[in-house]
Structures are given as structure tokens and as C-alpha cells.
Write a protein that holds these residues in place. Sequence first.
Motif, short mmCIF file in Angstrom:
data_model
loop_
_atom_site.label_atom_id
_atom_site.label_comp_id
_atom_site.label_asym_id
_atom_site.label_seq_id
_atom_site.Cartn_x
_atom_site.Cartn_y
_atom_site.Cartn_z
N GLU A 288 0.85 -1.20 0.00
CA GLU A 288 0.00 0.00 0.00
C GLU A 288 0.88 1.25 0.00
N PHE B 68 -20.12 7.07 4.79
CA PHE B 68 -20.96 6.01 5.37
C PHE B 68 -21.11 4.94 4.30
N ASP C 42 -14.12 -0.63 -6.79
CA ASP C 42 -15.49 -0.08 -6.89
C ASP C 42 -15.89 0.20 -8.33
#
Length: 341
Positions: free
Chosen positions: A30, A55, A314
Motif C-alpha cells: 500500500e 458512510f 469499486d
Amino acid sequence: MQDVLIIGTGMAATALANTLAGKARVTLIEKSRGFGGRMATRRREGFEFDHGAQFFTARSQAFQQFLARPIESACIEEWQPRLTTLEAGLAPYKREWFEPHFVAIPSMNSLCKESLKALEGSVTINLGREIGSLEKIDSGDAQCRWRVFAKQTDDQREVLGEFDWVLSTAPSAQTSTLFANTDFSQLSRLHDAVHLPCFSLMLGLAASPKFNFDLAIVKESPIALIVANASKPQRDASHSLLVHSDNGWARENFDADRADIEQQLIDASSSLLGLDAASIVHSDLHGWRYAKTEIAADEDFLLDEESQLAACGDWCLGGRIEDAFLSGQRLGLSLAALFGK
Ligand SMILES: Cc1cc2nc3c(=O)[nH]c(=O)nc-3n(C[C@H](O)[C@H](O)[C@H](O)COP(=O)(O)OP(=O)(O)OC[C@H]3O[C@@H](n4cnc5c(N)ncnc54)[C@H](O)[C@@H]3O)c2cc1C
């Protein structure tokens, strides 16, 4: 066992690592010093901000199952903010959420951090190392293997490791750069996905804001969202206000002077919320070049079994945390089945 490199420690990488741990020798590398990717938290001068994702929802059974343990161990909790919509010149109007919205405890990056730390012993994690390029190792046999290099800062080419498989969870444009000189057969598909940028303005206030909302959706403004960080469960009591810019506005202004951007967002926030300059005692800005998916690749993941490279995140399925989880988990399950053959 196959040596597998996962690039990243965000939600997709967390799902991948959880699926592959014990089925391959897994290493995560990372570039940031912390876990979570765009589920990010910044602490400065006594203030605390979740400055990436705010959220998440859990609509699929697979994500709900994954969240069962963090819910049980109080690593995530439901957040029920007072919601409103703000538009200059119009009276604010209340909104409602019709499904549970979760946040990680004590900060958004904790979900990936705790979940990956629980795998320690069966996966290796290297933080603060940015991968710059990959090179196929020519061993003369049919076995495919990759040598992975750190991003170059000088003439030295530092080798970070050698792996059978390289799996990137970086946003599609960054993965496309990393895989540019490889024979990844899905390279052109990486360009199908498009991200929009976003600015996060982090404001520390001298006193508790007297707003009648915890989360405001903002219309017709350079601002899209305002969140009172302390309204989330188990946050510290600092008066930290997080402001997300509108994505279209960020696209138009992404390369403009950052001090100007910060001032424009401070001015827009102050006029919307009635803040005076003296009440703002801390200000910081972060620019996310790849914040939100505008166009998804519309695939669970991109996999090339021959070159032993794959990409997920995503942007494969949508633009939310749950999409990142599902993409990572589905790639992990496919590879686990392949390794088990
Ligand atoms: C401002 C903002 C607000 C958002 N709001 C919400 C929200 O409220 N709800 C929601 O569901 N989603 C939201 N999102 C989207 C959500 O954050 C993402 O969908 C999700 O976190 C993506 O996870 P990922 O694992 O696919 O990618 P990332 O989290 O981006 O993980 C990729 C990781 O790869 C690392 N990496 C990249 N290149 C390299 C390299 N060369 N070497 C080493 N490491 C590398 C990165 O540092 C990063 O940690 C928001 C995003 C932003 C930016």
C-alpha cells in the motif's frame, strides 16, 4: 502455493485478502502509511475528519455476511444523522433515509484496518510503499512470474518482491498505468471506467456548530455535502466539519491553485452556514482525483489467467464501498477456485 500480490489496502483489497488468506501466500503493498484507501480519516490539531467516504449501505447478502462480525465486535455501527437539504435562498428541508447507513468505529479507516490486522500471520502487509512498475521474469519455462518495482525516485530500481500473480485494486486509471507495459489482455477495458474528482475541505471550528442538521445535501453550489463529524457514533467531541465539493465543480477546477480552491469552498460554506472567519480555527484541503465512479466497467472484475494479472475495485460495479467489496470478493472466489484445481 501461489505467491499473490494485492496492490492496496482499501475495501476491495480487504475483501480479496479475506477470501484468499490460507489459499495462497498473500502480500499486500500500500502506498499510503495507513489502511482503508478512500475510506480515509485525517487527524490534525485536535480535529478529526473522515475525509473520504462518509458512510456505507449493505444491500447484498455477501456484504451483510462480511459485516456480521464487525457489527458484533462494535467495529461498525449504524449512523442516524439529522438530514437536511440546503440551497441558497430556499428554506432547508428535511430528508429521511430508508435503509441502515453504517460507519466504522472509531473512524472510517478502521474497518479495513481491523479486518486486515485480523489476518496477520497468514498475510504480509507492507504500508508506505508505492509500486511503480512490473516486469515479467523470463525464466524460460511456461511458469509466469512478476518482478515488482517501487516507484522510482532516483536512478535506483528497487525490487519490492516477486510474485506469481499481481492483483490491482487501485482505481482503473492508476491500474492502467501500472499494467501499461504488461501483456494484460484486459488493458483496454480499464479505460471503460471513468472516475470523477472531489475536494474535501476540513474545517475545525472554535465552538460547537448550532446547526439543525448533522448531514446536509447541498444543491446549486460548489459544495455537495456537509457533515458534522462528531455526530457519528464514537467520534471525539471536536467541532470538525467536513465539506465535500460537487464532483462536476471539482472536475472543472481540479488543476487550479489549491489555496484558491480552499478559499472558494470556505467562502461558500461560510455563506451557507452563516460562519464568521473567526470561528474557523483550522482548515485543510484534500483533492481526490479518483473519487466517484462516473462510468463503471460493468464487470465483476478483470482477470487474465494467462498473464496472471487481475484488477478489481469499486469502478468495476459502481462507485460505492459495497461495490468495492463485491468486486474484491468475487475476484478472490474465482482465484481460490482456480488455485484449488
Ligand atoms: C470524497 C469521497 C466520498 C465518498 N463517499 C462515499 C460514501 O459516502 N459511501 C460510499 O459507499 N462510498 C463513498 N465513496 C467511494 C468509496 O470510498 C469507494 O467506493 C471505496 O472506498 C473504493 O474502495 P477500493 O478498494 O475499490 O479503492 P481504494 O479505496 O481507492 O483503494 C485502492 C488502494 O490502492 C492504493 N494504491 C493505488 N496505487 C498504488 C500503488 N501504485 N502502489 C501501492 N498502493 C497503491 C491506494 O493508496 C488505495 O489505498 C467516496 C469516495 C470519496 C473519495
